[in-house]
Design a protein around this motif. Structure first.
Motif, PDB file in Angstrom:
ATOM      1  N   ARG A  80     -15.331 -37.043   4.648  1.00  0.00           N
ATOM      2  CA  ARG A  80     -14.153 -37.533   5.277  1.00  0.00           C
ATOM      3  C   ARG A  80     -14.533 -38.481   6.459  1.00  0.00           C
ATOM      4  O   ARG A  80     -15.426 -38.327   6.837  1.00  0.00           O
ATOM      5  CB  ARG A  80     -13.053 -36.579   5.679  1.00  0.00           C
ATOM      6  CG  ARG A  80     -12.557 -35.314   4.556  1.00  0.00           C
ATOM      7  CD  ARG A  80     -12.033 -36.196   3.223  1.00  0.00           C
ATOM      8  NE  ARG A  80     -10.869 -36.988   3.427  1.00  0.00           N
ATOM      9  CZ  ARG A  80      -9.691 -36.638   3.042  1.00  0.00           C
ATOM     10  NH1 ARG A  80      -9.439 -35.349   2.720  1.00  0.00           N
ATOM     11  NH2 ARG A  80      -8.680 -37.216   3.405  1.00  0.00           N
ATOM     12  N   HIS A  81     -13.402 -39.457   6.650  1.00  0.00           N
ATOM     13  CA  HIS A  81     -13.617 -40.044   7.901  1.00  0.00           C
ATOM     14  C   HIS A  81     -12.092 -40.500   8.507  1.00  0.00           C
ATOM     15  O   HIS A  81     -11.256 -40.219   7.821  1.00  0.00           O
ATOM     16  CB  HIS A  81     -14.277 -41.566   7.650  1.00  0.00           C
ATOM     17  CG  HIS A  81     -13.608 -42.415   6.700  1.00  0.00           C
ATOM     18  ND1 HIS A  81     -13.358 -42.323   5.326  1.00  0.00           N
ATOM     19  CD2 HIS A  81     -12.578 -43.467   6.845  1.00  0.00           C
ATOM     20  CE1 HIS A  81     -12.638 -43.063   4.559  1.00  0.00           C
ATOM     21  NE2 HIS A  81     -12.098 -43.998   5.747  1.00  0.00           N
ATOM     22  N   SER A  82     -12.315 -40.615   9.658  1.00  0.00           N
ATOM     23  CA  SER A  82     -10.961 -41.083  10.378  1.00  0.00           C
ATOM     24  C   SER A  82     -10.817 -42.299  10.420  1.00  0.00           C
ATOM     25  O   SER A  82     -11.522 -43.341  10.422  1.00  0.00           O
ATOM     26  CB  SER A  82     -11.316 -40.427  12.019  1.00  0.00           C
ATOM     27  OG  SER A  82     -10.064 -40.529  12.630  1.00  0.00           O
ATOM     28  N   SER A  83      -9.416 -42.776  10.125  1.00  0.00           N
ATOM     29  CA  SER A  83      -9.039 -44.139  10.178  1.00  0.00           C
ATOM     30  C   SER A  83      -7.484 -44.440  10.865  1.00  0.00           C
ATOM     31  O   SER A  83      -6.739 -43.697  10.552  1.00  0.00           O
ATOM     32  CB  SER A  83      -8.824 -44.381   8.792  1.00  0.00           C
ATOM     33  OG  SER A  83      -7.969 -45.780   8.347  1.00  0.00           O
TER      34      SER A  83
ATOM     35  N   GLU B 239      -6.032 -37.193  11.366  1.00  0.00           N
ATOM     36  CA  GLU B 239      -7.180 -38.206  11.224  1.00  0.00           C
ATOM     37  C   GLU B 239      -8.330 -37.488  12.148  1.00  0.00           C
ATOM     38  O   GLU B 239      -9.495 -37.715  11.588  1.00  0.00           O
ATOM     39  CB  GLU B 239      -6.757 -39.421  11.673  1.00  0.00           C
ATOM     40  CG  GLU B 239      -5.799 -40.062  10.541  1.00  0.00           C
ATOM     41  CD  GLU B 239      -6.652 -40.205   9.147  1.00  0.00           C
ATOM     42  OE1 GLU B 239      -7.740 -40.501   9.146  1.00  0.00           O
ATOM     43  OE2 GLU B 239      -5.920 -39.694   8.135  1.00  0.00           O
ATOM     44  N   PHE B 240      -8.098 -37.195  13.335  1.00  0.00           N
ATOM     45  CA  PHE B 240      -9.067 -36.493  14.208  1.00  0.00           C
ATOM     46  C   PHE B 240     -10.002 -35.407  13.627  1.00  0.00           C
ATOM     47  O   PHE B 240     -11.003 -35.339  13.788  1.00  0.00           O
ATOM     48  CB  PHE B 240      -8.287 -36.264  15.490  1.00  0.00           C
ATOM     49  CG  PHE B 240      -9.496 -35.523  16.666  1.00  0.00           C
ATOM     50  CD1 PHE B 240     -10.437 -36.291  17.112  1.00  0.00           C
ATOM     51  CD2 PHE B 240      -9.334 -34.253  16.979  1.00  0.00           C
ATOM     52  CE1 PHE B 240     -11.390 -35.804  18.139  1.00  0.00           C
ATOM     53  CE2 PHE B 240     -10.365 -33.702  17.771  1.00  0.00           C
ATOM     54  CZ  PHE B 240     -11.220 -34.489  18.289  1.00  0.00           C
ATOM     55  N   HIS B 241      -9.107 -34.756  12.971  1.00  0.00           N
ATOM     56  CA  HIS B 241      -9.580 -33.539  12.187  1.00  0.00           C
ATOM     57  C   HIS B 241     -10.586 -34.016  11.297  1.00  0.00           C
ATOM     58  O   HIS B 241     -11.705 -33.430  11.007  1.00  0.00           O
ATOM     59  CB  HIS B 241      -8.456 -32.669  11.789  1.00  0.00           C
ATOM     60  CG  HIS B 241      -9.126 -31.629  10.775  1.00  0.00           C
ATOM     61  ND1 HIS B 241      -8.630 -31.797   9.360  1.00  0.00           N
ATOM     62  CD2 HIS B 241      -9.640 -30.265  10.900  1.00  0.00           C
ATOM     63  CE1 HIS B 241      -9.374 -30.873   8.759  1.00  0.00           C
ATOM     64  NE2 HIS B 241      -9.813 -29.936   9.759  1.00  0.00           N
ATOM     65  N   GLN B 242     -10.120 -35.037  10.430  1.00  0.00           N
ATOM     66  CA  GLN B 242     -10.939 -35.453   9.357  1.00  0.00           C
ATOM     67  C   GLN B 242     -12.024 -36.111   9.678  1.00  0.00           C
ATOM     68  O   GLN B 242     -13.360 -36.169   8.949  1.00  0.00           O
ATOM     69  CB  GLN B 242     -10.154 -36.529   8.442  1.00  0.00           C
ATOM     70  CG  GLN B 242      -9.247 -35.843   7.495  1.00  0.00           C
ATOM     71  CD  GLN B 242      -8.465 -36.860   6.790  1.00  0.00           C
ATOM     72  OE1 GLN B 242      -9.124 -38.067   6.571  1.00  0.00           O
ATOM     73  NE2 GLN B 242      -7.105 -36.891   6.676  1.00  0.00           N
ATOM     74  N   SER B 243     -12.433 -36.446  11.060  1.00  0.00           N
ATOM     75  CA  SER B 243     -13.674 -37.042  11.557  1.00  0.00           C
ATOM     76  C   SER B 243     -14.822 -36.011  11.839  1.00  0.00           C
ATOM     77  O   SER B 243     -15.857 -36.202  11.678  1.00  0.00           O
ATOM     78  CB  SER B 243     -13.422 -37.670  12.861  1.00  0.00           C
ATOM     79  OG  SER B 243     -13.221 -36.720  14.080  1.00  0.00           O
TER      80      SER B 243
ATOM     81  N   SER C 244      -6.704 -32.414   3.940  1.00  0.00           N
ATOM     82  CA  SER C 244      -7.644 -33.069   4.860  1.00  0.00           C
ATOM     83  C   SER C 244      -9.087 -32.454   4.710  1.00  0.00           C
ATOM     84  O   SER C 244      -9.857 -32.900   5.759  1.00  0.00           O
ATOM     85  CB  SER C 244      -7.183 -32.906   6.478  1.00  0.00           C
ATOM     86  OG  SER C 244      -6.048 -34.006   6.512  1.00  0.00           O
TER      87      SER C 244
END
Length: 163
Positions: free
Chosen positions: A122-125, A113-117, A30
């Motif tokens: 990276r983006h959250s999806s 996904e929250f971490h990737q934001s 991530s």
């Protein structure tokens, strides 16, 4: 603590080590180093070499597909490792273990996904959370099939006749 309690605690911790290691691996994936911009530098040229007739759109779609398949695979492995941690030294398969595994996998997918934001490139999806959870669900089907297959020979007529 008595020695038997310490041994039981050590055994339980050992049962969870694979899940912890896979979770760490997922977290490392991530980072910005595994963003689509970075992986495309490796995967797209390889795909172009493998499929020289493919146009840029097809190469892009294949790259996206490979990345989504990686989501399914890593969370399938995570699901199996978490199931192992939940089951511990017991044998077989139970709905409660599988449901707990799926809940943990879905929660970790959401956390990932929250971490990737917060990570560059990276983006959250929510779609990726669904894909990750689907991978965990598929793995539980594999675990269930394996548990049934492993128990079936033990209940064969030849085994019961010998008893």
């Amino acid at each position: 603590m008595r020695q038997t309690e310490l041994n039981a605690t050590a055994t339980r911790l050992r049962d969870w080590i694979p899940a912890i290691l896979v979770a760490a691996m997922i977290s490392s994936f991530s980072t910005q180093y595994f963003s689509d911009q970075h992986t495309s530098r490796i995967i797209v040229p390889f795909l172009h070499w493998l499929l020289p007739w493919a146009d840029a759109r097809l190469l892009h779609l294949l790259h996206v597909g490979i990345r989504k398949l990686a989501h399914v695979t890593e969370f399938a492995v995570f699901s199996i490792a978490v199931f192992h941690g939940i089951r511990g030294q017991r044998t077989g398969w139970r709905w409660g273990w599988a449901l707990s595994t799926l809940l943990i996998a879905a929660a970790y997918a959401g956390f990932d996904e929250f971490h990737q934001s917060f990570v560059a490139f990276r983006h959250s999806s929510p779609r990726d959370v669904a894909i990750d959870t689907f991978g965990a669900f598929l793995a539980q089907g594999i675990v269930w099939t394996y548990a049934i297959w492993k128990v079936a020979p033990a209940k064969s007529p030849a085994t019961t006749a010998a008893d």
